[in-house]
Design a protein around this motif. Sequence first.
Motif, PDB file in Angstrom:
ATOM      1  N   MET A 155       0.611  -1.095  -0.014  1.00  0.00           N
ATOM      2  CA  MET A 155       0.014  -0.046   0.042  1.00  0.00           C
ATOM      3  C   MET A 155       1.006   1.179   0.022  1.00  0.00           C
ATOM      4  SD  MET A 155      -3.223   0.921   0.207  1.00  0.00           S
ATOM      5  CE  MET A 155      -3.873   2.752   0.469  1.00  0.00           C
ATOM      6  N   TRP A 156       2.080   1.151   0.716  1.00  0.00           N
ATOM      7  CA  TRP A 156       2.868   2.304   0.866  1.00  0.00           C
ATOM      8  C   TRP A 156       3.543   2.714  -0.478  1.00  0.00           C
ATOM      9  CZ3 TRP A 156       1.952   5.832   4.279  1.00  0.00           C
ATOM     10  CH2 TRP A 156       1.831   5.341   5.665  1.00  0.00           C
ATOM     11  N   PRO A 157       3.949   1.625  -0.965  1.00  0.00           N
ATOM     12  CA  PRO A 157       4.468   2.191  -2.453  1.00  0.00           C
ATOM     13  C   PRO A 157       3.517   2.647  -3.529  1.00  0.00           C
ATOM     14  CG  PRO A 157       5.424   0.034  -2.018  1.00  0.00           C
ATOM     15  CD  PRO A 157       4.277   0.235  -1.030  1.00  0.00           C
ATOM     16  N   LEU A 158       2.222   2.403  -3.624  1.00  0.00           N
ATOM     17  CA  LEU A 158       1.070   2.828  -4.236  1.00  0.00           C
ATOM     18  C   LEU A 158       0.877   4.190  -3.839  1.00  0.00           C
ATOM     19  CD1 LEU A 158      -1.137   2.260  -6.422  1.00  0.00           C
ATOM     20  CD2 LEU A 158      -2.496   1.645  -4.482  1.00  0.00           C
TER      21      LEU A 158
END
Length: 91
Positions: free
Chosen positions: A1-4
Amino acid sequence: MWPLLATAVRTYAPYITFPVALVVGAVGYHLEWFIRGTPQKTIEEKSILEQREERVLQEAAGRDLTQVTSLKEKPEFTPKAVLNRNRPEKS
């Protein structure tokens, strides 16, 4: 989720920061004029060139401008060391 989320923030950063910077700049501009007050109208001064031209005209007002010295008679016009470097001294 963080990379997105990082990719989305990186992609849309210009669309977010530009309006924020525009609002901050406009508020700062108006706040500065509110603190300083309205600008006073400045008295227009003559430029240095105009002052010089007036001074030269005032100095020349009482002189006869047709009587000028020859350039050959002016010692500061040409340095003698440069022009007479290869000529023998006249004695």
